[in-house]
Design a protein around this motif. Structure first.
Motif, PDB file in Angstrom:
ATOM      1  N   ALA A 138       0.830  -1.206   0.000  1.00 40.68           N
ATOM      2  CA  ALA A 138       0.000   0.000   0.000  1.00 40.68           C
ATOM      3  C   ALA A 138       0.863   1.254   0.000  1.00 40.68           C
ATOM      4  O   ALA A 138       0.598   2.215  -0.745  1.00 40.68           O
ATOM      5  CB  ALA A 138      -0.930  -0.007   1.208  1.00 40.68           C
ATOM      6  N   LYS A 139       1.907   1.249   0.806  1.00 41.57           N
ATOM      7  CA  LYS A 139       2.797   2.413   0.881  1.00 41.57           C
ATOM      8  C   LYS A 139       3.517   2.639  -0.455  1.00 41.57           C
ATOM      9  O   LYS A 139       3.589   3.777  -0.949  1.00 41.57           O
ATOM     10  CB  LYS A 139       3.810   2.211   2.004  1.00 41.57           C
ATOM     11  CG  LYS A 139       4.845   3.314   2.099  1.00 41.57           C
ATOM     12  CD  LYS A 139       5.883   2.976   3.161  1.00 41.57           C
ATOM     13  CE  LYS A 139       6.994   4.021   3.203  1.00 41.57           C
ATOM     14  NZ  LYS A 139       8.032   3.690   4.203  1.00 41.57           N
ATOM     15  N   GLU A 140       4.050   1.570  -1.036  1.00 37.62           N
ATOM     16  CA  GLU A 140       4.770   1.700  -2.308  1.00 37.62           C
ATOM     17  C   GLU A 140       3.844   2.192  -3.426  1.00 37.62           C
ATOM     18  O   GLU A 140       4.214   3.033  -4.250  1.00 37.62           O
ATOM     19  CB  GLU A 140       5.384   0.355  -2.692  1.00 37.62           C
ATOM     20  CG  GLU A 140       6.548  -0.056  -1.805  1.00 37.62           C
ATOM     21  CD  GLU A 140       7.057  -1.450  -2.136  1.00 37.62           C
ATOM     22  OE1 GLU A 140       6.546  -2.036  -3.114  1.00 37.62           O
ATOM     23  OE2 GLU A 140       7.929  -1.954  -1.413  1.00 37.62           O
ATOM     24  N   THR A 141       2.608   1.682  -3.435  1.00 38.74           N
ATOM     25  CA  THR A 141       1.645   2.079  -4.470  1.00 38.74           C
ATOM     26  C   THR A 141       1.312   3.570  -4.369  1.00 38.74           C
ATOM     27  O   THR A 141       1.266   4.290  -5.371  1.00 38.74           O
ATOM     28  CB  THR A 141       0.360   1.241  -4.347  1.00 38.74           C
ATOM     29  OG1 THR A 141       0.694  -0.143  -4.468  1.00 38.74           O
ATOM     30  CG2 THR A 141      -0.638   1.616  -5.434  1.00 38.74           C
ATOM     31  N   ALA A 142       1.070   4.024  -3.125  1.00 42.02           N
ATOM     32  CA  ALA A 142       0.701   5.429  -2.927  1.00 42.02           C
ATOM     33  C   ALA A 142       1.908   6.357  -2.960  1.00 42.02           C
ATOM     34  O   ALA A 142       1.744   7.576  -2.842  1.00 42.02           O
ATOM     35  CB  ALA A 142      -0.028   5.588  -1.602  1.00 42.02           C
ATOM     36  N   GLY A 143       3.087   5.779  -3.130  1.00 34.96           N
ATOM     37  CA  GLY A 143       4.288   6.610  -3.199  1.00 34.96           C
ATOM     38  C   GLY A 143       4.850   6.733  -4.593  1.00 34.96           C
ATOM     39  O   GLY A 143       5.910   7.346  -4.789  1.00 34.96           O
ATOM     40  N   GLN A 144       4.168   6.153  -5.583  1.00 31.67           N
ATOM     41  CA  GLN A 144       4.654   6.216  -6.961  1.00 31.67           C
ATOM     42  C   GLN A 144       4.533   7.636  -7.514  1.00 31.67           C
ATOM     43  O   GLN A 144       3.641   8.399  -7.122  1.00 31.67           O
ATOM     44  CB  GLN A 144       3.882   5.216  -7.826  1.00 31.67           C
ATOM     45  CG  GLN A 144       4.188   3.760  -7.459  1.00 31.67           C
ATOM     46  CD  GLN A 144       3.455   2.767  -8.329  1.00 31.67           C
ATOM     47  OE1 GLN A 144       3.018   3.106  -9.430  1.00 31.67           O
ATOM     48  NE2 GLN A 144       3.310   1.538  -7.855  1.00 31.67           N
ATOM     49  N   PRO A 145       5.424   8.003  -8.449  1.00 31.03           N
ATOM     50  CA  PRO A 145       5.459   9.393  -8.952  1.00 31.03           C
ATOM     51  C   PRO A 145       4.124   9.896  -9.482  1.00 31.03           C
ATOM     52  O   PRO A 145       3.753  11.054  -9.236  1.00 31.03           O
ATOM     53  CB  PRO A 145       6.509   9.322 -10.055  1.00 31.03           C
ATOM     54  CG  PRO A 145       7.409   8.191  -9.650  1.00 31.03           C
ATOM     55  CD  PRO A 145       6.524   7.198  -8.998  1.00 31.03           C
ATOM     56  N   LEU A 146       3.399   9.071 -10.255  1.00 28.27           N
ATOM     57  CA  LEU A 146       2.132   9.534 -10.814  1.00 28.27           C
ATOM     58  C   LEU A 146       1.098   9.820  -9.715  1.00 28.27           C
ATOM     59  O   LEU A 146       0.257  10.707  -9.860  1.00 28.27           O
ATOM     60  CB  LEU A 146       1.580   8.497 -11.804  1.00 28.27           C
ATOM     61  CG  LEU A 146       2.330   8.395 -13.140  1.00 28.27           C
ATOM     62  CD1 LEU A 146       1.733   7.288 -13.995  1.00 28.27           C
ATOM     63  CD2 LEU A 146       2.291   9.724 -13.897  1.00 28.27           C
ATOM     64  N   TRP A 147       1.158   9.031  -8.622  1.00 22.37           N
ATOM     65  CA  TRP A 147       0.253   9.291  -7.495  1.00 22.37           C
ATOM     66  C   TRP A 147       0.656  10.600  -6.804  1.00 22.37           C
ATOM     67  O   TRP A 147      -0.189  11.432  -6.471  1.00 22.37           O
ATOM     68  CB  TRP A 147       0.321   8.132  -6.491  1.00 22.37           C
ATOM     69  CG  TRP A 147      -0.692   8.244  -5.384  1.00 22.37           C
ATOM     70  CD1 TRP A 147      -0.647   9.071  -4.314  1.00 22.37           C
ATOM     71  CD2 TRP A 147      -1.912   7.533  -5.267  1.00 22.37           C
ATOM     72  NE1 TRP A 147      -1.754   8.927  -3.526  1.00 22.37           N
ATOM     73  CE2 TRP A 147      -2.554   7.970  -4.087  1.00 22.37           C
ATOM     74  CE3 TRP A 147      -2.533   6.545  -6.044  1.00 22.37           C
ATOM     75  CZ2 TRP A 147      -3.772   7.470  -3.659  1.00 22.37           C
ATOM     76  CZ3 TRP A 147      -3.749   6.029  -5.611  1.00 22.37           C
ATOM     77  CH2 TRP A 147      -4.363   6.492  -4.433  1.00 22.37           C
ATOM     78  N   THR A 148       1.967  10.763  -6.619  1.00 20.49           N
ATOM     79  CA  THR A 148       2.457  11.987  -5.976  1.00 20.49           C
ATOM     80  C   THR A 148       2.105  13.217  -6.800  1.00 20.49           C
ATOM     81  O   THR A 148       1.767  14.283  -6.256  1.00 20.49           O
ATOM     82  CB  THR A 148       3.986  11.907  -5.780  1.00 20.49           C
ATOM     83  OG1 THR A 148       4.300  10.721  -5.037  1.00 20.49           O
ATOM     84  CG2 THR A 148       4.509  13.125  -5.056  1.00 20.49           C
ATOM     85  N   LEU A 149       2.151  13.083  -8.132  1.00 23.85           N
ATOM     86  CA  LEU A 149       1.812  14.192  -9.010  1.00 23.85           C
ATOM     87  C   LEU A 149       0.375  14.656  -8.786  1.00 23.85           C
ATOM     88  O   LEU A 149       0.075  15.859  -8.832  1.00 23.85           O
ATOM     89  CB  LEU A 149       2.005  13.779 -10.474  1.00 23.85           C
ATOM     90  CG  LEU A 149       1.705  14.837 -11.542  1.00 23.85           C
ATOM     91  CD1 LEU A 149       2.620  16.051 -11.376  1.00 23.85           C
ATOM     92  CD2 LEU A 149       1.865  14.232 -12.936  1.00 23.85           C
ATOM     93  N   ALA A 150      -0.512  13.718  -8.495  1.00 17.98           N
ATOM     94  CA  ALA A 150      -1.919  14.058  -8.288  1.00 17.98           C
ATOM     95  C   ALA A 150      -2.120  14.911  -7.040  1.00 17.98           C
ATOM     96  O   ALA A 150      -3.112  15.634  -6.923  1.00 17.98           O
ATOM     97  CB  ALA A 150      -2.754  12.783  -8.198  1.00 17.98           C
ATOM     98  N   SER A 151      -1.179  14.843  -6.111  1.00 16.56           N
ATOM     99  CA  SER A 151      -1.343  15.569  -4.852  1.00 16.56           C
ATOM    100  C   SER A 151      -1.256  17.079  -5.011  1.00 16.56           C
ATOM    101  O   SER A 151      -1.629  17.823  -4.102  1.00 16.56           O
ATOM    102  CB  SER A 151      -0.289  15.095  -3.842  1.00 16.56           C
ATOM    103  OG  SER A 151       1.013  15.448  -4.283  1.00 16.56           O
ATOM    104  N   VAL A 152      -0.776  17.558  -6.157  1.00 16.27           N
ATOM    105  CA  VAL A 152      -0.660  19.000  -6.356  1.00 16.27           C
ATOM    106  C   VAL A 152      -1.916  19.583  -6.994  1.00 16.27           C
ATOM    107  O   VAL A 152      -2.032  20.808  -7.125  1.00 16.27           O
ATOM    108  CB  VAL A 152       0.571  19.342  -7.236  1.00 16.27           C
ATOM    109  CG1 VAL A 152       1.843  18.808  -6.604  1.00 16.27           C
ATOM    110  CG2 VAL A 152       0.399  18.806  -8.656  1.00 16.27           C
TER     111      VAL A 152
END
Length: 586
Positions: free
Chosen positions: A62-76
């Motif tokens: 779960a942590k690795e999945t939510a830490g992927q670059p495309l997921w992180t990009l969505a946070s902005v």
């Protein structure tokens, strides 16, 4: 443009798929938690370790999945970003808890052998507990940091589907943090308390619930409990009456002396008229030292109901020696177990043994045999821990240490029996009972206590504490019960009746506004103990009579859910404390 639309659509599909992965992995980890609890409860350390590895594997994905670059990009992104960031934080926190909290905790648990850790006549193996202390502290720190990160998330910006699980996770993590902090602190002070650094002597007080005192009952049997490197023994035995009258009085702070009288520092039997156990214990320590010349390292208090929980772990005991001679021909059992010990100690002993000195001998013998069973290692460790935990939760076991560092840790928990300080929740109420009959009639009194949340007034909360008391003694109690039980009218109370001083505490900074007796306003004595308001009212009950006292507290500034602490009696706590009610407004 069409390419960009396709890419955005693909990204959205990818986010949705990954969100399902995170959800499924966290759900899988959560579903394993009950299994882990069962394995820990059954002391199956090997199975618990395997389950912890599975939990950690799920949280890691779960942590690795939510830490992927495309997921992180969505946070902005506006709106969406807050939700994806929250999900990522939950995943990181879950993995931290699993890797840094659960994993070392389970390893520590597996390294402890409760059968050898508990005190006995052969000593206890304290070394594993001392070795575990740093790992427990580290695990507690990791979980606390994770809890603080979740608490800092602004839930107002989140979708309900994310905000609700986040609130649940935050609440559960806060509870886990408290439990881990307690375990870490206990591991720091328990070795010394168990005599790892030299022999410890504790004054053991058995409170007698048949004659109420604020923290339980009148101090009856006394003994010195000696612990040396985990070796447990019962030394000098005595009774509160043997300590005598203190002259000059033991010094007690003026506020408590005003509320509870100078008797606090005069008689061992009255040191716990105050519900503040640190005051009672330090006063008892001073009295014991003046009487015997021995300064004990601390004071431990228990009651017969707590003894019944211990007997569930040790099995029945045989009452021997002096007490056995006393029992001859009187119909008292020569074998005590968890089912008959309370009735025997708090009722039958007074009905069948007329002489107070022989009653004291019986109490002393019972206490001695129970602690012999403990020191001989006869107790089932799991049942013993369960019984002591239950007794502590019910306020039937209280501990005070004369060592400042240890007491500073104990003071943070209900085990301390304090009425102020870090162990007291912001919206805590208290209801305490002190006998005014001078007898053993409280065995027959049944009580209920309930908080009623009133309509706010002038912007402040109001809460009524309702206490209903019933004297269940037989109608002919004046003649059918021994004079020692009824008091024989020696303190102005008719035989068979029960007089009780009811003491109610409100939350800090509140005020006690009114008191009612059976629905009618009545006079009462208002005080402040520290920054907590106190109301005191005396009632008298004839056999079969019931009365209800209402104390209403106003100007309550705390907006957390209230709770109430009540003097432990012969009754089961769940039968005394009723669920909080909310009065209708309109």
């Amino acid at each position: 443009m069409s390419v960009l639309v396709i890419l955005i659509a693909a990204w959205a599909v990818w986010l949705g798929a990954k969100a399902m992965v995170v959800r499924d992995e966290l759900n899988a980890a959560t579903q394993l938690v009950p299994q882990l609890k069962r394995e820990l409860a059954s002391s199956d350390a090997q199975a618990a370790e395997q389950t912890t590895k599975l939990i950690a594997a799920h949280t890691s994905v779960a942590k690795e999945t939510a830490g992927q670059p495309l997921w992180t990009l969505a946070s902005v992104l506006p709106w969406l970003g807050a939700n994806t960031s929250a999900v990522a934080e939950v995943a990181r926190t879950a993995d931290d808890v699993a890797q840094l909290g659960l994993t070392p905790l389970v390893k520590v648990y597996g390294s402890l052998n409760w059968d050898t850790l508990l005190p006995s006549s052969n000593g206890s193996d304290i070394a594993p507990l001392q070795a575990a202390s740093p790992r427990l502290s580290s695990a507690a720190h990791a979980v606390r940091a994770s809890s603080q990160r979740l608490s800092a998330i602004d839930k107002d910006q989140l979708l309900p589907q994310i905000a609700q699980p986040l609130s649940t996770a935050t609440s559960e993590l806060n509870q886990a943090t408290g439990a881990l902090d307690a375990a870490a602190r206990a591991s720091n002070i328990l070795p010394a308390l168990l005599g790892s650094q030299g022999t410890r002597n504790y004054l053991l007080i058995i409170q007698n619930n048949a004659e109420s005192r604020a923290s339980g009952g009148i101090p009856g049997a006394l003994a010195v409990l000696t612990v040396d490197a985990g070796r447990l023994s019962l030394a000098a035995q005595s009774s509160a009456g043997d300590v005598g009258v203190m002259s000059p009085l033991i010094s007690v702070d003026a506020v408590q002396q005003q509320i509870y009288s100078r008797r606090l520092g005069k008689f061992m039997q009255d040191v716990n008229l105050t519900p503040d156990f640190p005051t009672s214990a330090s006063t008892a320590q001073a009295m014991w030292e003046r009487k015997t010349g021995q300064r004990v390292d601390g004071v431990i208090s228990i009651d017969p109901v707590a003894l019944s929980y211990i007997l569930q772990a040790t099995g029945p005991i045989q009452v021997a020696g002096t007490a056995q001679a006393v029992l001859s021909g009187l119909g008292l059992p020569d074998e005590l177990n968890d089912q008959n010990v309370v009735h025997s100690l708090l009722s039958d002993v007074y009905l069948k043994i007329p002489q107070p000195e022989l009653q004291d001998a019986y109490f002393a013998a019972v206490a001695r045999e129970i602690f012999v069973a403990l020191s001989d290692g006869k107790a089932d460790s799991k049942r013993l821990m369960s019984g002591i935990t239950r007794a502590t939760d019910e306020g039937r076991v209280l501990v005070w240490s004369d060592h400042i560092t240890e007491q500073s840790v104990i003071a943070q928990y209900a085990l301390s029996g304090a009425v102020d300080g870090p162990s007291i929740s912001p919206a805590q109420f208290g209801v305490y009972f002190n006998d005014g009959t001078g007898a053993k009639m409280d065995y027959y009194v049944k009580r209920t206590v309930q908080l009623i949340k009133e309509c706010p007034r002038d912007g402040y909360e109001e809460t009524t504490v309702r206490i209903t008391s019933t004297n269940t003694a037989p109608a002919d109690a004046a003649t059918s019960l021994p004079a020692y039980v009824t008091g024989d009218g020696n303190f102005g109370v008719p035989p068979g009746s029960v007089q009780t001083n009811i003491v109610s505490y409100g939350p800090a900074q509140a005020h006690v506004e009114t008191a009612k007796l059976d629905g009618q306003k009545t006079e009462f004595a208002p005080y402040f103990h520290g920054n907590r308001p106190v109301g005191v009212l005396a009632i008298r009950l004839a056999p079969g009579e019931s009365k209800t006292v209402d104390f209403t507290f106003g100007k309550i500034v705390q907006h957390t859910e209230p709770n109430v602490v009540v003097t432990p009696t012969v009754q089961d706590v769940k039968d005394v404390t009723l669920p909080t009610e909310t009065a209708p407004c309109g």
